[in-house]
Write an enzyme that holds these catalytic residues in place. Sequence first.
Site, PDB file in Angstrom:
ATOM      1  CD  GLU A  91     -14.104  17.444   4.726  1.00 33.56           C
ATOM      2  OE1 GLU A  91     -13.617  16.603   3.959  1.00 33.56           O
ATOM      3  OE2 GLU A  91     -13.464  18.012   5.625  1.00 33.56           O
ATOM      4  CG  ASP A 130      -8.003   4.236   6.798  1.00 28.43           C
ATOM      5  OD1 ASP A 130      -7.648   4.953   7.752  1.00 28.43           O
ATOM      6  OD2 ASP A 130      -8.632   4.671   5.813  1.00 28.43           O
ATOM      7  N   GLY A 163      -0.354   4.304   0.447  1.00 28.72           N
ATOM      8  CA  GLY A 163      -1.125   5.398   1.062  1.00 28.72           C
ATOM      9  C   GLY A 163      -0.260   6.119   2.083  1.00 28.72           C
ATOM     10  N   GLY A 200       0.821  -1.212   0.000  1.00 27.23           N
ATOM     11  CA  GLY A 200       0.000   0.000   0.000  1.00 27.23           C
ATOM     12  C   GLY A 200       0.847   1.250   0.000  1.00 27.23           C
TER      13      GLY A 200
HETATM   14  C1  LIG Z   1     -13.408  11.021   1.077  1.00 27.42           C
HETATM   15  C2  LIG Z   1     -12.467  10.920   2.237  1.00 27.42           C
HETATM   16  C3  LIG Z   1     -12.180  12.060   2.997  1.00 27.42           C
HETATM   17  C4  LIG Z   1     -11.281  11.984   4.062  1.00 27.42           C
HETATM   18  N1  LIG Z   1     -10.999  13.129   4.765  1.00 27.42           N
HETATM   19  C5  LIG Z   1     -10.045  13.096   5.732  1.00 27.42           C
HETATM   20  C6  LIG Z   1      -9.651  14.294   6.399  1.00 27.42           C
HETATM   21  O1  LIG Z   1     -10.183  15.375   6.137  1.00 27.42           O
HETATM   22  N2  LIG Z   1      -8.656  14.213   7.322  1.00 27.42           N
HETATM   23  C7  LIG Z   1      -8.034  13.016   7.613  1.00 27.42           C
HETATM   24  O2  LIG Z   1      -7.110  12.990   8.441  1.00 27.42           O
HETATM   25  N3  LIG Z   1      -8.400  11.879   7.005  1.00 27.42           N
HETATM   26  C8  LIG Z   1      -9.386  11.885   6.083  1.00 27.42           C
HETATM   27  N4  LIG Z   1      -9.755  10.724   5.443  1.00 27.42           N
HETATM   28  C9  LIG Z   1      -9.148   9.461   5.875  1.00 27.42           C
HETATM   29  C10 LIG Z   1      -7.769   9.263   5.301  1.00 27.42           C
HETATM   30  O3  LIG Z   1      -7.732   9.591   3.940  1.00 27.42           O
HETATM   31  C11 LIG Z   1      -7.365   7.817   5.531  1.00 27.42           C
HETATM   32  O4  LIG Z   1      -7.403   7.582   6.909  1.00 27.42           O
HETATM   33  C12 LIG Z   1      -5.983   7.518   4.991  1.00 27.42           C
HETATM   34  O5  LIG Z   1      -5.915   7.715   3.608  1.00 27.42           O
HETATM   35  C13 LIG Z   1      -5.582   6.085   5.317  1.00 27.42           C
HETATM   36  O6  LIG Z   1      -4.313   5.841   4.819  1.00 27.42           O
HETATM   37  P1  LIG Z   1      -3.821   4.356   4.553  1.00 27.42           P
HETATM   38  O7  LIG Z   1      -2.424   4.483   4.063  1.00 27.42           O
HETATM   39  O8  LIG Z   1      -4.098   3.517   5.726  1.00 27.42           O
HETATM   40  O9  LIG Z   1      -4.777   3.818   3.409  1.00 27.42           O
HETATM   41  P2  LIG Z   1      -5.013   4.359   1.932  1.00 27.42           P
HETATM   42  O10 LIG Z   1      -4.744   5.807   1.825  1.00 27.42           O
HETATM   43  O11 LIG Z   1      -6.370   3.871   1.568  1.00 27.42           O
HETATM   44  O12 LIG Z   1      -3.906   3.581   1.075  1.00 27.42           O
HETATM   45  C14 LIG Z   1      -4.029   2.216   0.774  1.00 27.42           C
HETATM   46  C15 LIG Z   1      -3.285   1.921  -0.504  1.00 27.42           C
HETATM   47  O13 LIG Z   1      -3.350   0.528  -0.756  1.00 27.42           O
HETATM   48  C16 LIG Z   1      -3.568   0.306  -2.138  1.00 27.42           C
HETATM   49  N5  LIG Z   1      -4.232  -0.994  -2.278  1.00 27.42           N
HETATM   50  C17 LIG Z   1      -5.421  -1.372  -1.771  1.00 27.42           C
HETATM   51  N6  LIG Z   1      -5.689  -2.642  -2.106  1.00 27.42           N
HETATM   52  C18 LIG Z   1      -4.645  -3.096  -2.820  1.00 27.42           C
HETATM   53  C19 LIG Z   1      -4.315  -4.343  -3.415  1.00 27.42           C
HETATM   54  N7  LIG Z   1      -5.120  -5.414  -3.338  1.00 27.42           N
HETATM   55  N8  LIG Z   1      -3.153  -4.452  -4.088  1.00 27.42           N
HETATM   56  C20 LIG Z   1      -2.309  -3.385  -4.181  1.00 27.42           C
HETATM   57  N9  LIG Z   1      -2.555  -2.185  -3.622  1.00 27.42           N
HETATM   58  C21 LIG Z   1      -3.719  -2.036  -2.950  1.00 27.42           C
HETATM   59  C22 LIG Z   1      -4.432   1.451  -2.576  1.00 27.42           C
HETATM   60  O14 LIG Z   1      -4.301   1.692  -3.973  1.00 27.42           O
HETATM   61  C23 LIG Z   1      -3.886   2.611  -1.725  1.00 27.42           C
HETATM   62  O15 LIG Z   1      -2.898   3.335  -2.404  1.00 27.42           O
HETATM   63  C24 LIG Z   1     -10.667  10.758   4.385  1.00 27.42           C
HETATM   64  C25 LIG Z   1     -10.958   9.617   3.638  1.00 27.42           C
HETATM   65  C26 LIG Z   1     -11.849   9.693   2.571  1.00 27.42           C
HETATM   66  C27 LIG Z   1     -12.144   8.455   1.767  1.00 27.42           C
END
Ligand SMILES: Cc1cc2nc3c(=O)[nH]c(=O)nc-3n(C[C@H](O)[C@H](O)[C@H](O)COP(=O)(O)OP(=O)(O)OC[C@H]3O[C@@H](n4cnc5c(N)ncnc54)[C@H](O)[C@@H]3O)c2cc1C
Length: 423
Positions: free
Chosen positions: A174, A304, A17, A15
């Site tokens: 939002e 997440d 993210g 990931g």
């Molecule tokens: C619409 C929206 C608004 C938000 N607003 C806010 C805010 O204002 N403030 C705040 O702090 N947070 C906010 N959040 C929450 C925040 O964006 C998330 O908590 C954060 O992005 C989580 O990060 P992560 O790295 O855990 O996951 P993610 O950002 O979801 O990254 C996961 C990555 O894994 C990859 N992936 C998934 N499955 C696979 C697979 N099978 N194979 C290969 N790659 C894969 C995806 O492509 C992605 O790049 C918001 C979320 C959303 C959806």
Amino acid sequence: MSESANTRPRVVVLGGGFAGIGAARTLKDVDVDVVVIDRHDYHTFQPLLYQVATDLLPQSTVGHPLRDLFNEQPNARVHKTAVTRIDLAQREVQLADMAPLAYDYLVLGLGAEVNYFGVEGAAEHAFPLYTLPDALRLKEHILGRWEAADKDPSLIEDGAVNVVIVGGGPTGVESAGSVAELYRNLFVKDYPDIPQEKARIVLVEAGPQIFAMFKAKLRTYAEKALDKRGVEIQTGEVVESITPTRVKLKSGAVLPAHTLIWGAGLQANRLVQSLGIELEKGNRVPAEPDLSVVGHSEVFAVGDIGWITDTKKGAVLPQLGSVALETGKHAGENIARLVEGKETEPFEYFDKGTMATIGRGAAVIQMPRGRTMTGRAAALAWGSVHLALLSTGEDRAKAIVEWTWAGFSHERSARITVRTDET
Ligand SMILES: Cc1cc2nc3c(=O)[nH]c(=O)nc-3n(C[C@H](O)[C@H](O)[C@H](O)COP(=O)(O)OP(=O)(O)OC[C@H]3O[C@@H](n4cnc5c(N)ncnc54)[C@H](O)[C@@H]3O)c2cc1C
């Protein structure tokens, strides 16, 4: 780094993210090989997806090339491929179009995905907002419905330009605020033959109030700000079923709307269901205080996907960008400690407060010690916190230009549809 001639430990980061990037970048100067896997070749800045969907920001501000983030990190490689299975016993990750990858340490940062809670028709007809393709689909759909209603006014009564937004949390509020500003400030001029009072924006929330996580005065502020922008709020209502043109509520009411934005729930990436470990609410992976996965000291659950408890407060942390970035960095630090033969350390969250924006000059902030902020000052603070999360200076510059321009002029330059299947 040559992946075939490895002698040092390999850290596979699943990931790209906030969490995965946080972990991988922290390992820059550590004696390991880092392999970052993502199904996209870009990092998605999820908090601003609704701004792409409502034409405020171009897609390139919210998606940044993943490889670019690791150009200056010689021990890292990036592969664009989907993870299909994680074998904790064999310490191996299976990939869609690449040979399986063995690991010494694994960072689980695959994020969350939409949860429709079994609502009939939602998977087929609702518009979620978790990925860049989601945001572009929604943007094109809204623009397409206005163009269609402009040519055939009977579609207006059918709900073509109405939008229902499900979920009164930050994503729903939002999105509602941003759709309202697009409609009331721009479409009012773009489509002079479509009366704005016929373009309904309805925010549906199952609980008794929107913004349940904020103090009462912030909730009241948000309700007023939405009302001022022409958003109808329906609390205590649950969506029962969705068709392409109708939204049926449990109360029996039927809302004519060709667009339903789903901001009502999420669950951890479905891949974790085959890990063979007991999952927590929302299928989140339980993490130990040092963020390792129960029974697997070489695997770390970050962002997440994780069920992560704040060691200071004893409360489970929300799924937020700041939590993802901080947990990712901490997992990277703990892997570095393990590589050096040291003990891992427990994670402590540095809470910068909870915030959300409702529209131009309207936002709410609740600080960790209870202080609150609303209005322009809160909007500025919201902007600076989110700019700090954007991955590079170039992205920040693009966002500042678009936000500043929108702030002064109400203009949204991204409201065009470009299709590759058209001439
Ligand atoms: C619409 C929206 C608004 C938000 N607003 C806010 C805010 O204002 N403030 C705040 O702090 N947070 C906010 N959040 C929450 C925040 O964006 C998330 O908590 C954060 O992005 C989580 O990060 P992560 O790295 O855990 O996951 P993610 O950002 O979801 O990254 C996961 C990555 O894994 C990859 N992936 C998934 N499955 C696979 C697979 N099978 N194979 C290969 N790659 C894969 C995806 O492509 C992605 O790049 C918001 C979320 C959303 C959806």
